[in-house]
Design an enzyme around this catalytic site. Sequence first.
Site, PDB file in Angstrom:
ATOM      1  N   ASP A 150     -13.028  11.419  46.121  1.00  0.00           N
ATOM      2  CA  ASP A 150     -13.306  10.458  46.689  1.00  0.00           C
ATOM      3  C   ASP A 150     -13.959   9.589  45.494  1.00  0.00           C
ATOM      4  O   ASP A 150     -13.384   9.530  44.415  1.00  0.00           O
ATOM      5  CB  ASP A 150     -14.859  10.728  46.644  1.00  0.00           C
ATOM      6  CG  ASP A 150     -15.790   9.941  47.961  1.00  0.00           C
ATOM      7  OD1 ASP A 150     -14.997   8.921  48.555  1.00  0.00           O
ATOM      8  OD2 ASP A 150     -17.109  10.383  48.055  1.00  0.00           O
ATOM      9  N   ASP A 163     -12.037   7.977  52.648  1.00  0.00           N
ATOM     10  CA  ASP A 163     -12.061   7.484  50.897  1.00  0.00           C
ATOM     11  C   ASP A 163     -11.775   9.080  50.964  1.00  0.00           C
ATOM     12  O   ASP A 163     -12.311   9.214  49.380  1.00  0.00           O
ATOM     13  CB  ASP A 163     -13.059   6.700  51.178  1.00  0.00           C
ATOM     14  CG  ASP A 163     -14.081   6.811  51.532  1.00  0.00           C
ATOM     15  OD1 ASP A 163     -14.240   8.171  51.805  1.00  0.00           O
ATOM     16  OD2 ASP A 163     -15.306   6.266  50.742  1.00  0.00           O
ATOM     17  N   GLU A 164     -11.443   9.785  51.021  1.00  0.00           N
ATOM     18  CA  GLU A 164     -11.684  11.488  50.814  1.00  0.00           C
ATOM     19  C   GLU A 164     -10.960  11.715  51.103  1.00  0.00           C
ATOM     20  O   GLU A 164     -10.312  12.110  52.028  1.00  0.00           O
ATOM     21  CB  GLU A 164     -13.573  11.667  51.506  1.00  0.00           C
ATOM     22  CG  GLU A 164     -14.442  10.933  51.065  1.00  0.00           C
ATOM     23  CD  GLU A 164     -15.698  12.230  51.697  1.00  0.00           C
ATOM     24  OE1 GLU A 164     -16.317  12.854  50.621  1.00  0.00           O
ATOM     25  OE2 GLU A 164     -16.152  11.875  52.932  1.00  0.00           O
TER      26      GLU A 164
END
Length: 394
Positions: free
Chosen positions: A9, A102-103
């Site tokens: 993350d 974003d992961e």
Amino acid sequence: MERAIVHMDLDTFFVSCERLKNSELYGSPVIIGGGDRGVVASCSYEARYYGVRSAMPIKMALRLCPEAKVIKGDMEMYSQLSHTVTEIIEEQSPVVEKASIDEHYLDITGMDRFFGAYRWTEELAQRVTKETGLPISFALSVNKTVAKIGTGEAKPIGRKQIEANNVRPFLNPLSIRKIPMVGDSTFQLLSRIGIRQIHTLADMPVEVLQQMIGKNGLDLWKKANGIDSNPVQPYSERKSISTENTFSTDTIDLVKLRSIIGSMVEKLAYQLRTEQWLTSTVVIKLRYANFDTETRQCRVAYTSADHTLSCCALELFDKLYNRRMRIRLIGVRFTNLVRGSLQINLFEDTQEMVALYQAMDQIKTRFGYDKVNRAGGVKKLENPKYSKQENPEH
């Protein structure tokens, strides 16, 4: 063989992207959002120290942290950097699932036979930061749920490994809010009967939990016990979504056509939000009675808000429809999709607008899509023939 699942993350992703452009933002409280009546899309850890949180009204955030610097979001830059990170991870990882902008989840099961899984993941994280300048946290564990919770506990710029024999000891003291599927309503329901920590939830009879919260009770109980068999799904981005109407009788009724476009955009935008996509390109397609087909497109800032997309679609239609010939088919398509949600994208809209969309989507999800619609799109078609939405392009 015991699985080895990694959750990676990017830390305060939007803020980190802005700091790449402006180094003066390092160490300062930063809020990503827009307008005095807008909402917080993201904020730095320095701002969180004062109680600032995502989805909070900007005015409230500035009361809590008056010295914070408010920056309008740039989704195009964020999506480009996200794509770069994904390329780096995909280049080295056997199986990658991009869970959001974003992961990422990685399945590196068996890596220990050749190279220590934790050491390998640490070197990958270091490469991401070295090549992009973006800080990243990760956790390595036996499944996706534990890995994701572990990353949350490791932040910021953290590294964590939770082995199989340590899963329950790791989860037990944490708040049930840490479980990904526990929202505010579920937390309030469980906390009223004294269930606030994961160990209490894990020890609860699963039958009682199912009676309380329904079919999701079993899944929640499993997650509290560190059980999750969901696989890491190989990453493949969807490129577009679309819908078309073919009329039983060719038409030149402009009021009807504009109403149909509004309705089509609203339906597709709802799909974007429920599947957590944002689009940057709107395409209008017209097929005339003589079967001539024309298309026109325009770029917009990444969004899933139908009031923004409708304006663009109608402007395209006005520019495209210049033959004054009867129309046989009309279509709308959204392309250049990226992962994201309405709350993190409405940089220029108000918290009232965000709340309105949330309320409308909740009604549509619970009672059916056609239970609430914009007035401009309620006009019914005469024997409309909706095409199926096109399959994802890879």
